[in-house]
Design an enzyme around this catalytic site. Sequence first.
Site, PDB file in Angstrom:
ATOM      1  CG  HIS B 113       8.275   2.284  -6.699  1.00 22.04           C
ATOM      2  ND1 HIS B 113       8.138   3.418  -7.470  1.00 22.04           N
ATOM      3  CD2 HIS B 113       7.827   2.630  -5.461  1.00 22.04           C
ATOM      4  CE1 HIS B 113       7.639   4.396  -6.725  1.00 22.04           C
ATOM      5  NE2 HIS B 113       7.435   3.944  -5.493  1.00 22.04           N
ATOM      6  CD  GLU B 114       6.902   0.380  -2.443  1.00 23.31           C
ATOM      7  OE1 GLU B 114       7.423   1.006  -1.516  1.00 23.31           O
ATOM      8  OE2 GLU B 114       6.007   0.867  -3.156  1.00 23.31           O
ATOM      9  CG  HIS B 117      10.506   4.380  -1.907  1.00 23.00           C
ATOM     10  ND1 HIS B 117      10.609   5.721  -2.196  1.00 23.00           N
ATOM     11  CD2 HIS B 117       9.306   3.964  -2.413  1.00 23.00           C
ATOM     12  CE1 HIS B 117       9.503   6.106  -2.851  1.00 23.00           C
ATOM     13  NE2 HIS B 117       8.708   5.060  -2.997  1.00 23.00           N
ATOM     14  CE1 TYR B 128       7.654   9.191  -0.662  1.00 19.11           C
ATOM     15  CE2 TYR B 128       5.718   9.369   0.723  1.00 19.11           C
ATOM     16  CZ  TYR B 128       6.341   8.888  -0.404  1.00 19.11           C
ATOM     17  OH  TYR B 128       5.634   8.084  -1.281  1.00 19.11           O
ATOM     18  CD  GLU B 137       6.699   7.740  -4.665  1.00 16.96           C
ATOM     19  OE1 GLU B 137       6.535   7.013  -5.664  1.00 16.96           O
ATOM     20  OE2 GLU B 137       6.753   7.287  -3.512  1.00 16.96           O
ATOM     21  CG  ASP B 210       0.810  12.288  -3.341  1.00 19.49           C
ATOM     22  OD1 ASP B 210       1.104  11.354  -2.569  1.00 19.49           O
ATOM     23  OD2 ASP B 210       1.306  12.422  -4.476  1.00 19.49           O
ATOM     24  CG  HIS B 215       2.740   8.946  -5.103  1.00 17.67           C
ATOM     25  ND1 HIS B 215       2.509   9.215  -3.776  1.00 17.67           N
ATOM     26  CD2 HIS B 215       3.357   7.738  -5.147  1.00 17.67           C
ATOM     27  CE1 HIS B 215       2.954   8.195  -3.037  1.00 17.67           C
ATOM     28  NE2 HIS B 215       3.478   7.295  -3.843  1.00 17.67           N
TER      29      HIS B 215
HETATM   30 ZN   LIG Z   1       6.874   5.084  -3.929  1.00 15.52          ZN
END
Ligand SMILES: [Zn+2]
Lengths: 105, 310
Positions: B113-114, B117, B128, B137, B210, B215
């Site tokens: 996941h990271e 990004h 973002y 996300e 958020d 998210h």
């Molecule tokens: Zn993320």
Amino acid sequence: MHIEFEISGGYANIDLTYRGDTDKLPPETANKLLGLIESSRVLELQQSEIAPGTAGPPDVFYYKLIIYEGGQKKSLSFNDATVPDQLKPLLEFLQELAWERLRKD
Amino acid sequence: MGVAAAAGKAARHIYDSQNTMEYRLKLIISEGGPVVEDDAVSNAYDHIGNFRDYFKAKLGRDSIDNNGMDIICNVHFGTKYNNAFFNGKEITLGDGDGAIFSSFARSLDVIAHELGHGVVQWTSNFEYRNQSGALNEHFADVFGTVITQYVEKSAADDADWLIGDEVMGPKLYGEALRCMASPGTAYDNELMGKDPQPDHMRDIYRGPNDNGGVHINSGIMNKAFYLAARELETENAALIWYTALQNLWPTATFNDAVAQIVKATQLLIKRERVRSGSTQKVRAAFKEVGLPAKDETSIPNTPTAKITQF
Ligand SMILES: [Zn+2]
């Protein structure tokens, strides 16, 4: 001294607030906190000295720290990517206190 | 035209932050180095390898930037740090507090996941916040889950479609952070509250938290990806999504993403990379979550999000 510390965002999208009074905390914790507040010189730090953030980078924690002392209020916002080096030891201790409170509740 | 930088070798470098908030503090292993004792280092090294190999073998992408950039990772960041993030250059993983969260380095879906990004940053570079942030996300969750399924040799029908289940600590066993198959059901407990993800456009989150629900609203797109993958198989859906990602832009909305994903499907059919009939299945998946949205003006995508930093 009254402290409010907020952690939000992150991979897990957390929203956590910690509130504490140095008068009411266990002496050891209060002393450590007061020591870190002094050594970090957080009360002298201005928001304008912290790198301005845009939205992101992805998944960092956002922090908001408010310190009330003698009728004065100090409020600072930063994130994992913009936290000034001088605040890191204090930030680590505040995180520890915030999560500890959550684990106990 | 400028001369392209020489391609790198996509070498992995894992550093130990030694429980401080410092980056690249102590180098523990570089590509091809001897095995090490530290599980966090060893797991991160292996998971990054899986990410890199999947992109190379299945999507023809050479590392995060498609030019073989080295992949830098910091483990043991902070003290009991309950998070993982990508700072625009490298990934950083905490150990977790051992109660609510466990080590983030242990989880392939977190690491993919990271790094996902990172791929987004070097392609569409979604802002973002608001819908573009939720797309950021969403694509990161897609790469996290797709690479996990690939490594675990599971298929769309038998995968758990959970994100973050591997990092839940003893206090939250059995919970997860997000559920792509059924957004909104990942967790419900006293510590974290209830999973706020919607699974349909009618429930899109319009508040400021958020960064405008990055998210949160990713759930809508995640559900559509899940539905498409069930029909087309995960690997094909991933190829379609990845193809579309390269044609999207920083302020793209969900509707823009749907249009590009449909277009990518048509192109891949023409190139005989996915089967004819896939376009209709993709459209049907989006239809189930209320996309494309008819009245876009009622959906927040202007910068109304509260940016919780200054
Ligand atoms: Zn993320």
